[in-house]
Write a protein that holds these residues in place. Structure first.
Motif, PDB file in Angstrom:
ATOM      1  N   LYS A  44     -14.758   5.754   4.539  1.00 23.24           N
ATOM      2  CA  LYS A  44     -13.748   5.732   5.608  1.00 23.24           C
ATOM      3  C   LYS A  44     -13.775   4.434   6.412  1.00 23.24           C
ATOM      4  O   LYS A  44     -13.371   4.414   7.585  1.00 23.24           O
ATOM      5  CB  LYS A  44     -13.900   6.948   6.541  1.00 23.24           C
ATOM      6  N   LEU A  45     -14.250   3.352   5.781  1.00 22.60           N
ATOM      7  CA  LEU A  45     -14.428   2.072   6.470  1.00 22.60           C
ATOM      8  C   LEU A  45     -13.572   0.987   5.833  1.00 22.60           C
ATOM      9  O   LEU A  45     -13.695   0.729   4.638  1.00 22.60           O
ATOM     10  CB  LEU A  45     -15.889   1.621   6.385  1.00 22.60           C
ATOM     11  N   PRO A  46     -12.745   0.305   6.609  1.00 22.73           N
ATOM     12  CA  PRO A  46     -12.005  -0.837   6.064  1.00 22.73           C
ATOM     13  C   PRO A  46     -12.925  -1.871   5.413  1.00 22.73           C
ATOM     14  O   PRO A  46     -12.595  -2.413   4.356  1.00 22.73           O
ATOM     15  CB  PRO A  46     -11.301  -1.406   7.303  1.00 22.73           C
ATOM     16  N   LEU A  47     -14.081  -2.128   6.033  1.00 23.75           N
ATOM     17  CA  LEU A  47     -14.989  -3.147   5.490  1.00 23.75           C
ATOM     18  C   LEU A  47     -15.317  -2.887   4.025  1.00 23.75           C
ATOM     19  O   LEU A  47     -15.202  -3.783   3.178  1.00 23.75           O
ATOM     20  CB  LEU A  47     -16.295  -3.162   6.299  1.00 23.75           C
ATOM     21  N   LYS A  64      -5.214  11.403   2.628  1.00 18.71           N
ATOM     22  CA  LYS A  64      -4.338  11.703   3.745  1.00 18.71           C
ATOM     23  C   LYS A  64      -3.550  10.462   4.141  1.00 18.71           C
ATOM     24  O   LYS A  64      -4.072   9.336   4.036  1.00 18.71           O
ATOM     25  CB  LYS A  64      -5.184  12.170   4.943  1.00 18.71           C
ATOM     26  N   ILE A  65      -2.351  10.663   4.644  1.00 18.45           N
ATOM     27  CA  ILE A  65      -1.548   9.526   5.105  1.00 18.45           C
ATOM     28  C   ILE A  65      -2.276   8.787   6.225  1.00 18.45           C
ATOM     29  O   ILE A  65      -2.250   7.560   6.288  1.00 18.45           O
ATOM     30  CB  ILE A  65      -0.169   9.996   5.607  1.00 18.45           C
ATOM     31  N   GLY A  66      -2.938   9.538   7.087  1.00 15.19           N
ATOM     32  CA  GLY A  66      -3.654   8.911   8.198  1.00 15.19           C
ATOM     33  C   GLY A  66      -4.731   7.950   7.712  1.00 15.19           C
ATOM     34  O   GLY A  66      -4.943   6.879   8.298  1.00 15.19           O
ATOM     35  N   GLU A  67      -5.411   8.317   6.621  1.00 12.98           N
ATOM     36  CA  GLU A  67      -6.403   7.410   6.039  1.00 12.98           C
ATOM     37  C   GLU A  67      -5.711   6.172   5.456  1.00 12.98           C
ATOM     38  O   GLU A  67      -6.182   5.044   5.617  1.00 12.98           O
ATOM     39  CB  GLU A  67      -7.167   8.118   4.912  1.00 12.98           C
ATOM     40  N   ALA A  68      -4.601   6.406   4.788  1.00  9.39           N
ATOM     41  CA  ALA A  68      -3.868   5.299   4.163  1.00  9.39           C
ATOM     42  C   ALA A  68      -3.344   4.335   5.226  1.00  9.39           C
ATOM     43  O   ALA A  68      -3.361   3.109   5.037  1.00  9.39           O
ATOM     44  CB  ALA A  68      -2.719   5.848   3.318  1.00  9.39           C
ATOM     45  N   GLU A  69      -2.902   4.865   6.350  1.00  9.89           N
ATOM     46  CA  GLU A  69      -2.413   3.996   7.432  1.00  9.89           C
ATOM     47  C   GLU A  69      -3.528   3.084   7.946  1.00  9.89           C
ATOM     48  O   GLU A  69      -3.310   1.887   8.189  1.00  9.89           O
ATOM     49  CB  GLU A  69      -1.853   4.857   8.572  1.00  9.89           C
ATOM     50  N   VAL A  70      -4.733   3.654   8.076  1.00 10.31           N
ATOM     51  CA  VAL A  70      -5.875   2.843   8.529  1.00 10.31           C
ATOM     52  C   VAL A  70      -6.169   1.748   7.510  1.00 10.31           C
ATOM     53  O   VAL A  70      -6.434   0.591   7.871  1.00 10.31           O
ATOM     54  CB  VAL A  70      -7.119   3.740   8.743  1.00 10.31           C
ATOM     55  N   MET A  71      -6.126   2.093   6.231  1.00  9.71           N
ATOM     56  CA  MET A  71      -6.433   1.110   5.189  1.00  9.71           C
ATOM     57  C   MET A  71      -5.341   0.033   5.127  1.00  9.71           C
ATOM     58  O   MET A  71      -5.636  -1.153   4.922  1.00  9.71           O
ATOM     59  CB  MET A  71      -6.585   1.810   3.834  1.00  9.71           C
ATOM     60  N   ALA A  72      -4.098   0.423   5.320  1.00 13.38           N
ATOM     61  CA  ALA A  72      -3.008  -0.563   5.342  1.00 13.38           C
ATOM     62  C   ALA A  72      -3.177  -1.509   6.528  1.00 13.38           C
ATOM     63  O   ALA A  72      -3.022  -2.730   6.395  1.00 13.38           O
ATOM     64  CB  ALA A  72      -1.656   0.152   5.414  1.00 13.38           C
ATOM     65  N   ALA A  74      -5.846  -2.426   7.759  1.00 11.61           N
ATOM     66  CA  ALA A  74      -6.990  -3.299   7.486  1.00 11.61           C
ATOM     67  C   ALA A  74      -6.674  -4.343   6.414  1.00 11.61           C
ATOM     68  O   ALA A  74      -7.504  -5.197   6.132  1.00 11.61           O
ATOM     69  CB  ALA A  74      -8.185  -2.463   7.055  1.00 11.61           C
ATOM     70  N   GLY A  75      -5.494  -4.245   5.805  1.00 13.80           N
ATOM     71  CA  GLY A  75      -5.121  -5.257   4.831  1.00 13.80           C
ATOM     72  C   GLY A  75      -5.191  -4.823   3.380  1.00 13.80           C
ATOM     73  O   GLY A  75      -4.987  -5.640   2.481  1.00 13.80           O
ATOM     74  N   ILE A  76      -5.466  -3.562   3.128  1.00 13.63           N
ATOM     75  CA  ILE A  76      -5.446  -3.068   1.747  1.00 13.63           C
ATOM     76  C   ILE A  76      -3.973  -2.965   1.322  1.00 13.63           C
ATOM     77  O   ILE A  76      -3.158  -2.375   2.038  1.00 13.63           O
ATOM     78  CB  ILE A  76      -6.130  -1.694   1.652  1.00 13.63           C
TER      79      ILE A  76
END
Lengths: 352, 352
Positions: A44-47, A64-72, A74-76
């Motif tokens: 669950k870490l962008p790093l 989950k979309i919420g996880e995907a939003e965090v990753m987006a 972060a630049g994924i």
């Protein structure tokens, strides 16, 4: 700061072990000739998501979309959400996400496909939808290759959608059966002249199995980055490959053999492993954590030659590491016993 | 907003049921002639802690300093931390907290007492320390009334500490045994001329039991505010007294009898109850949630006359409600199906 100076309970991640696990997995995927698309649910870490991509991953998997939003954020740039996205609010967030990254999702029903089709209507930027297949796991998924084909055709009939291939979350230890299911489906699609761009197969336990998924073009292990007691019990690496431990303090020793630690199910989670007890105490391998209350672990040290003192700090390898990541707001990266970075668990608790 | 418009999974709390549970508990404590000191672990919300005090509670119980800090920030003035606080960092936070509120803590060992005594040295504002007693629960606690007395004397020997009484977290359903232990201890303390200012007894399951703890001056139930499937199975109220439900969406129906919901162990927690399955689906009482993965619930609807459609929202009463509160960042208070307030779970995830 030294690890032993951290207040407890605290999550401690040995960065070198984690990175070694990442490199080994990428090598494995390369040797198999498949794309690696790690599931970020474990860290669950962008790093670490960025590191996975740097090492060669094709992108990441989120649930989950919420996880995907965090990753987006972060630049994924390439994200696969392996979940049937249902409901107006989530579909609107999905549309917004689709404008930012290369996105793919799954569907296992006409309802889910029609939901996507109602919101994604731009033929110049279609949403990639894979058909989720139940290859024996007994969770989501169409029940037969024929059903997969019918659903693929329904996806393809929408101008704003694009059939992306097949996805499955396989039952553990059933590589041959899962592979047979997928090859049957591929043969059917081929006989109907329908291209299957991707065959995405999940799970960590089978990632290093002797027999590989020959139908797969993409693998989605997650737990391998940290590993845990369950993975080691399954024979996937050893406890020395476990990068994440929970640092705890001995807070009570009410009887000669009973030791109480300041981490319960709120820190270690109640998931069981084939090995006895609720986690492995690194310093006292013979100790058994017999019970977890919310804030206490109760351990039986009768099998141990020595006993810890009240105030001693101990390291626990959890039974199931993914759920532990979801319980802590912050994790500590360490090298040689020194805390080198404290990171917020950015995608923790993303429910929807 | 109506409840059914919430995105899922979401925690929904029926405010009227929760407040009725609070009032009933206060009445019960008043009838027993004991002080009520609710454990906030179940709700982790300043709002409900303040309501508990408004209704007559003597203060609140916390398990962690981090929870107590949140409650102090919210204006709660009397806090009991029922945990052996060990280690320099925590003791310093405890000292800071002690300057702000009426604080009491527990100890079950000389080490813990000496830790308190090393930091709390002001005789004009001593820290109140109760002796934690193992009355059969098998967790923390001194093993005999004689050990309790010895530890009480050690507490009293420190100018900066004050012996506050006895505390126990009793095993469920053993009221007579626990009461006998405590009365033995009280007799011993009396024979030694030592006053026992408080006798604090925990747990929700025995709070409404026919037999009361006659030795107790204070009770510390927690779960009663929301109740849950486990409490109902134990015979403490019915499912109609359950104030908290998790709103979920049907995301897949892969077979006629299998229904997949968008809430797994990350939302419902894996705790089991005497009743079958991982939670009670209000709209389909005969359905059984057979498996929880992290993000999916797999339910068997073979016993149900009807089936939900994909996209339907359902309400689940969790097996164990306290752990659910710790998984969500936000909860929704509702009245008559209308969301009247959305609250951050302020004391969630406070580990230390």
């Amino acid at each position: 700061m030294r690890v032993e100076d951290l207040d407890t309970p605290a999550v401690v991640i040995d960065r070198r072990i984690a990175e070694a696990n990442l490199r080994r997995a990428q090598k494995r995927a390369d040797a198999l000739g498949v794309r690696l698309r790690p599931h970020i649910k474990t860290h669950k870490l962008p790093l670490f998501a960025m590191r996975q991509v740097e090492f060669g991953a094709a992108g990441v998997t989120c649930q989950k979309i919420g996880e995907a939003e965090v990753m987006a954020d972060a630049g994924i740039s390439d994200i696969f959400i392996t979940f049937n996205i249902v409901g107006r609010q989530k579909l609107e967030r999905l549309l917004a996400l689709h404008r930012r990254v290369t996105l793919s999702v799954v569907a296992d029903s006409a309802d889910t496909v029609e939901g996507y089709g109602g919101v994604f209507t731009d033929p110049s930027r279609p949403l990639t939808v894979l058909v989720e297949c139940d290859t024996g796991g007994g969770r989501c998924g169409v029940q037969s290759p024929a059903d997969a084909l019918a659903l693929a055709r329904r996806i393809a009939s929408h101008p704003g959608l694009r059939f992306g291939g097949l996805m499955t979350y396989p039952p553990r230890g059933k590589v041959a059966e899962v592979d047979a299911w997928l090859h049957d489906a591929l043969a059917l699609f081929r006989s109907e002249g329908m291209d299957v761009p991707r065959v995405s197969v999940g799970n960590s336990p089978d990632f290093y199995a002797d027999q590989a998924f020959t139908a797969a073009t993409e693998l989605r292990p997650g737990t391998y980055i940290y590993s845990d007691r369950m993975q080691a019990a399954f024979g996937h690496g050893t406890l020395a490959d476990c990068a994440l431990t929970v640092l705890v303090t001995v807070v009570s020793r009410p009887t000669p053999d009973r030791v109480i630690l300041d981490a319960g199910s709120k820190a270690l989670a109640a998931d069981l492993s084939p090995s006895p007890g609720h986690g492995y105490i690194v310093e006292y391998p013979e100790a058994v954590i017999t019970t977890l209350n919310e804030e206490h672990a109760i351990a039986d040290f009768s099998g141990c030659a020595a006993r810890p003192a009240i105030g001693d700090k101990l390291k626990i390898i959890p039974n199931h590491v993914c759920v532990v990541s979801n319980l802590f707001d912050t994790v500590n990266l360490v090298e040689d016993g020194e805390v080198v970075e404290q990171l917020p668990v950015a995608a923790r608790g993303r429910m929807g």
